[in-house]
Design a protein around this motif. Structure first.
Motif, PDB file in Angstrom:
ATOM      1  N   ILE A   1       0.841  -1.196   0.000  1.00 25.20           N
ATOM      2  CA  ILE A   1       0.000   0.000   0.000  1.00 25.20           C
ATOM      3  C   ILE A   1       0.882   1.254   0.000  1.00 25.20           C
ATOM      4  CG2 ILE A   1      -1.698   1.330   1.309  1.00 25.20           C
ATOM      5  CD1 ILE A   1      -2.926  -1.078   0.146  1.00 25.20           C
ATOM      6  N   GLY A   2       0.588   2.196  -0.906  1.00 23.91           N
ATOM      7  CA  GLY A   2       1.418   3.393  -1.012  1.00 23.91           C
ATOM      8  C   GLY A   2       2.809   3.027  -1.486  1.00 23.91           C
ATOM      9  N   SER A   3       2.865   2.341  -2.607  1.00 24.80           N
ATOM     10  CA  SER A   3       4.106   1.693  -3.041  1.00 24.80           C
ATOM     11  C   SER A   3       5.215   2.668  -3.386  1.00 24.80           C
ATOM     12  CB  SER A   3       3.810   0.791  -4.245  1.00 24.80           C
ATOM     13  OG  SER A   3       4.861  -0.107  -4.468  1.00 24.80           O
ATOM     14  N   GLY A   4       4.878   3.894  -3.760  1.00 29.19           N
ATOM     15  CA  GLY A   4       5.914   4.873  -4.087  1.00 29.19           C
ATOM     16  C   GLY A   4       6.748   4.440  -5.274  1.00 29.19           C
ATOM     17  N   THR A   5       8.073   4.437  -5.115  1.00 30.74           N
ATOM     18  CA  THR A   5       8.961   3.981  -6.181  1.00 30.74           C
ATOM     19  C   THR A   5       9.202   2.480  -6.119  1.00 30.74           C
ATOM     20  OG1 THR A   5      10.936   4.482  -4.862  1.00 30.74           O
ATOM     21  CG2 THR A   5      10.130   6.218  -6.335  1.00 30.74           C
ATOM     22  N   GLY A   6       8.509   1.788  -5.203  1.00 36.68           N
ATOM     23  CA  GLY A   6       8.582   0.328  -5.165  1.00 36.68           C
ATOM     24  C   GLY A   6       9.612  -0.241  -4.219  1.00 36.68           C
ATOM     25  N   ARG A   7      10.022   0.539  -3.222  1.00 36.10           N
ATOM     26  CA  ARG A   7      11.027   0.076  -2.256  1.00 36.10           C
ATOM     27  C   ARG A   7      10.652  -1.284  -1.669  1.00 36.10           C
ATOM     28  NH1 ARG A   7      11.272   0.760   3.435  1.00 36.10           N
ATOM     29  NH2 ARG A   7       9.381   2.020   3.337  1.00 36.10           N
ATOM     30  N   LEU A   8       9.451  -1.411  -1.156  1.00 39.01           N
ATOM     31  CA  LEU A   8       9.005  -2.667  -0.555  1.00 39.01           C
ATOM     32  C   LEU A   8       8.561  -3.677  -1.606  1.00 39.01           C
ATOM     33  CD1 LEU A   8       6.883  -1.283   2.438  1.00 39.01           C
ATOM     34  CD2 LEU A   8       9.262  -2.043   2.473  1.00 39.01           C
ATOM     35  N   ALA A   9       7.846  -3.200  -2.607  1.00 40.48           N
ATOM     36  CA  ALA A   9       7.252  -4.105  -3.591  1.00 40.48           C
ATOM     37  C   ALA A   9       8.310  -4.923  -4.327  1.00 40.48           C
ATOM     38  CB  ALA A   9       6.417  -3.311  -4.595  1.00 40.48           C
ATOM     39  N   PHE A  10       9.364  -4.276  -4.795  1.00 34.44           N
ATOM     40  CA  PHE A  10      10.368  -4.987  -5.580  1.00 34.44           C
ATOM     41  C   PHE A  10      11.242  -5.886  -4.708  1.00 34.44           C
ATOM     42  CE2 PHE A  10       9.596  -1.282  -8.494  1.00 34.44           C
ATOM     43  CZ  PHE A  10       8.933  -2.026  -9.464  1.00 34.44           C
ATOM     44  N   ALA A  11      11.395  -5.514  -3.436  1.00 38.37           N
ATOM     45  CA  ALA A  11      12.122  -6.405  -2.517  1.00 38.37           C
ATOM     46  C   ALA A  11      11.317  -7.680  -2.289  1.00 38.37           C
ATOM     47  CB  ALA A  11      12.381  -5.694  -1.193  1.00 38.37           C
ATOM     48  N   ALA A  12      10.023  -7.534  -2.023  1.00 38.12           N
ATOM     49  CA  ALA A  12       9.169  -8.696  -1.780  1.00 38.12           C
ATOM     50  C   ALA A  12       9.042  -9.567  -3.025  1.00 38.12           C
ATOM     51  CB  ALA A  12       7.789  -8.238  -1.320  1.00 38.12           C
ATOM     52  N   ALA A  13       9.052  -8.932  -4.205  1.00 40.57           N
ATOM     53  CA  ALA A  13       8.845  -9.664  -5.459  1.00 40.57           C
ATOM     54  C   ALA A  13       9.949 -10.684  -5.730  1.00 40.57           C
ATOM     55  CB  ALA A  13       8.753  -8.686  -6.625  1.00 40.57           C
ATOM     56  N   GLN A  14      11.094 -10.532  -5.095  1.00 43.37           N
ATOM     57  CA  GLN A  14      12.185 -11.486  -5.292  1.00 43.37           C
ATOM     58  C   GLN A  14      11.848 -12.862  -4.713  1.00 43.37           C
ATOM     59  OE1 GLN A  14      15.847  -9.738  -3.891  1.00 43.37           O
ATOM     60  NE2 GLN A  14      15.522  -7.854  -5.037  1.00 43.37           N
ATOM     61  N   LYS A  15      10.865 -12.900  -3.820  1.00 42.16           N
ATOM     62  CA  LYS A  15      10.467 -14.169  -3.204  1.00 42.16           C
ATOM     63  C   LYS A  15       8.993 -14.510  -3.417  1.00 42.16           C
ATOM     64  CE  LYS A  15      13.873 -14.195   0.571  1.00 42.16           C
ATOM     65  NZ  LYS A  15      14.333 -15.590   0.476  1.00 42.16           N
ATOM     66  N   ALA A  16       8.151 -13.488  -3.519  1.00 39.47           N
ATOM     67  CA  ALA A  16       6.706 -13.685  -3.542  1.00 39.47           C
ATOM     68  C   ALA A  16       6.220 -14.283  -4.865  1.00 39.47           C
ATOM     69  CB  ALA A  16       5.991 -12.363  -3.286  1.00 39.47           C
ATOM     70  N   LYS A  17       5.050 -14.901  -4.807  1.00 39.60           N
ATOM     71  CA  LYS A  17       4.404 -15.367  -6.033  1.00 39.60           C
ATOM     72  C   LYS A  17       3.990 -14.172  -6.874  1.00 39.60           C
ATOM     73  CE  LYS A  17       0.498 -18.161  -7.657  1.00 39.60           C
ATOM     74  NZ  LYS A  17      -0.647 -19.009  -7.239  1.00 39.60           N
ATOM     75  N   ARG A  18       3.332 -13.200  -6.242  1.00 38.54           N
ATOM     76  CA  ARG A  18       2.958 -11.967  -6.926  1.00 38.54           C
ATOM     77  C   ARG A  18       2.794 -10.852  -5.903  1.00 38.54           C
ATOM     78  NH1 ARG A  18       1.900  -9.867 -11.593  1.00 38.54           N
ATOM     79  NH2 ARG A  18       2.343 -11.882 -12.570  1.00 38.54           N
ATOM     80  N   VAL A  19       3.201  -9.643  -6.319  1.00 38.59           N
ATOM     81  CA  VAL A  19       3.053  -8.453  -5.489  1.00 38.59           C
ATOM     82  C   VAL A  19       2.163  -7.467  -6.228  1.00 38.59           C
ATOM     83  CG1 VAL A  19       4.224  -6.506  -4.397  1.00 38.59           C
ATOM     84  CG2 VAL A  19       5.336  -8.760  -4.442  1.00 38.59           C
ATOM     85  N   TYR A  20       1.174  -6.950  -5.528  1.00 38.87           N
ATOM     86  CA  TYR A  20       0.296  -5.920  -6.062  1.00 38.87           C
ATOM     87  C   TYR A  20       0.710  -4.586  -5.430  1.00 38.87           C
ATOM     88  CZ  TYR A  20      -2.423  -9.775  -7.886  1.00 38.87           C
ATOM     89  OH  TYR A  20      -2.802 -10.907  -8.574  1.00 38.87           O
ATOM     90  N   ALA A  21       1.171  -3.673  -6.280  1.00 39.41           N
ATOM     91  CA  ALA A  21       1.688  -2.387  -5.812  1.00 39.41           C
ATOM     92  C   ALA A  21       0.614  -1.327  -5.991  1.00 39.41           C
ATOM     93  CB  ALA A  21       2.952  -2.021  -6.583  1.00 39.41           C
ATOM     94  N   SER A  22       0.012  -0.916  -4.891  1.00 33.31           N
ATOM     95  CA  SER A  22      -1.073   0.058  -4.909  1.00 33.31           C
ATOM     96  C   SER A  22      -0.508   1.450  -4.649  1.00 33.31           C
ATOM     97  CB  SER A  22      -2.116  -0.306  -3.848  1.00 33.31           C
ATOM     98  OG  SER A  22      -3.103   0.690  -3.747  1.00 33.31           O
ATOM     99  N   GLU A  23      -0.750   2.378  -5.571  1.00 34.17           N
ATOM    100  CA  GLU A  23      -0.170   3.717  -5.457  1.00 34.17           C
ATOM    101  C   GLU A  23      -1.137   4.750  -6.046  1.00 34.17           C
ATOM    102  OE1 GLU A  23       1.411   7.003  -4.919  1.00 34.17           O
ATOM    103  OE2 GLU A  23       2.485   5.305  -4.063  1.00 34.17           O
ATOM    104  N   PRO A  24      -1.552   5.752  -5.246  1.00 35.62           N
ATOM    105  CA  PRO A  24      -2.538   6.716  -5.724  1.00 35.62           C
ATOM    106  C   PRO A  24      -1.983   7.836  -6.601  1.00 35.62           C
ATOM    107  CG  PRO A  24      -1.975   7.185  -3.450  1.00 35.62           C
ATOM    108  CD  PRO A  24      -1.266   5.909  -3.813  1.00 35.62           C
ATOM    109  N   THR A  25      -0.651   7.973  -6.684  1.00 34.82           N
ATOM    110  CA  THR A  25      -0.054   9.066  -7.452  1.00 34.82           C
ATOM    111  C   THR A  25       0.253   8.625  -8.876  1.00 34.82           C
ATOM    112  OG1 THR A  25       0.939   9.959  -5.437  1.00 34.82           O
ATOM    113  CG2 THR A  25       1.849  10.716  -7.527  1.00 34.82           C
ATOM    114  N   ASP A  26      -0.274   9.363  -9.849  1.00 34.49           N
ATOM    115  CA  ASP A  26      -0.123   8.988 -11.255  1.00 34.49           C
ATOM    116  C   ASP A  26       1.344   8.825 -11.655  1.00 34.49           C
ATOM    117  OD1 ASP A  26      -2.859   9.228 -11.427  1.00 34.49           O
ATOM    118  OD2 ASP A  26      -2.839  11.141 -12.496  1.00 34.49           O
TER     119      ASP A  26
END
Length: 268
Positions: free
Chosen positions: A134-159
């Motif tokens: 939630i609030g993924s920004g530039t993907g600091r957390l999302a891309f770290a988790a994606a190295q292990k996760a099946k799938r990561v959904y990056a939710s970000e309200p800023t275009d």
């Protein structure tokens, strides 16, 4: 509070033309009310009619608020006086300016460039999990988790940040990160969807509503994680999270800041 992520003098007031509706609403809800800032923003808008027109039309619900700021602005200000007001308005909106300049955010924000993915991955087993950031920004957390996760959904309200995430996914051939619009108050997924829901620098405006929404989309036995980045700030544990059953994990950042990360296993 200034984080010194940008030098306001180097930015055009036209940066406000990059702001989307969500940022404009946030500006009106969280920044207005400071008399000096309101005065400076009013001057900057009145002397930049294209920006004024854009904000009024991009976020019509904020138009009455912004119109009041420009009432009574002197018509004979010098270019130096106007530029000073622009710079002061940009300085106040520093955290939003970096949102519309993701490359600057990635480079200049210490909570991103000083952060190590181990501080997230040690909080839970991400292997083959469905994860929501939630609030993924530039993907600091999302891309770290994606190295292990099946799938990561990056939710970000800023275009601009969603576009930045999509560009990175394409350029780096990442195949297990999906980008979507959404906020912590209104997550566009059904109940009990994710194994792990995580965020950083997001929860805190309305704990009850935000944590209830995070809990709603987590599966029974899943985890909610709050994982901020690195900085040099001195802080105490978040009592609001602790009293809601979160565990705290503490470390000192490389620059001497007190960093607390939080985890809660959800039982339904």
């Amino acid at each position: 509070m200034s984080y010194n992520w940008i030098k306001p003098e180097e930015f055009s007031f036209n940066s406000f033309l990059l702001m989307d509706r969500w940022i404009i609403k946030m500006m009106c809800n969280h920044h207005l009310g400071n008399n000096e800032y309101d005065k400076n923003l009013g001057i900057a808008l009145e002397y930049n009619p294209a920006v004024k027109w854009y904000l009024f039309h991009k976020c019509p619900e904020c138009k009455p608020i912004l119109e009041k700021l420009t009432e009574g602005v002197p018509k004979n200000l010098s270019s130096d006086e106007v530029r000073k007001a622009e710079i002061d308005a940009i300085r106040e909106m520093e955290t939003s300016i970096v949102l519309v300049h993701p490359e600057i955010m990635e480079k200049n924000c210490d909570y991103i460039y000083d952060w190590d993915k181990k501080f997230l991955l040690e909080l839970a087993d991400f292997t083959d999990k469905l994860v929501l950031d939630i609030g993924s920004g530039t993907g600091r957390l999302a891309f770290a988790a994606a190295q292990k996760a099946k799938r990561v959904y990056a939710s970000e309200p800023t275009d601009a940040l969603r576009e930045y995430l999509l560009d990175k996914i394409k350029h780096e051939n990442i195949d297990n990160v999906t980008v979507l619009d959404g906020t912590v108050e209104q997550i566009p997924y059904e109940d009990n969807t994710f194994d792990i829901v995580m965020s950083g620098h997001v929860v805190g405006d309305d704990y009850e509503r935000e944590i209830a929404e995070l809990t709603r989309v987590v599966k029974n036995g899943g985890y909610i994680i709050d994982c901020i980045g690195e900085d040099n700030r001195k802080r105490k544990p978040n009592e609001e999270l602790l009293k809601r059953g979160f565990e705290a994990f503490y470390h000192v950042s490389k620059t001497g800041g007190d960093i607390y990360r939080y985890r809660k296993q959800v039982v339904k």
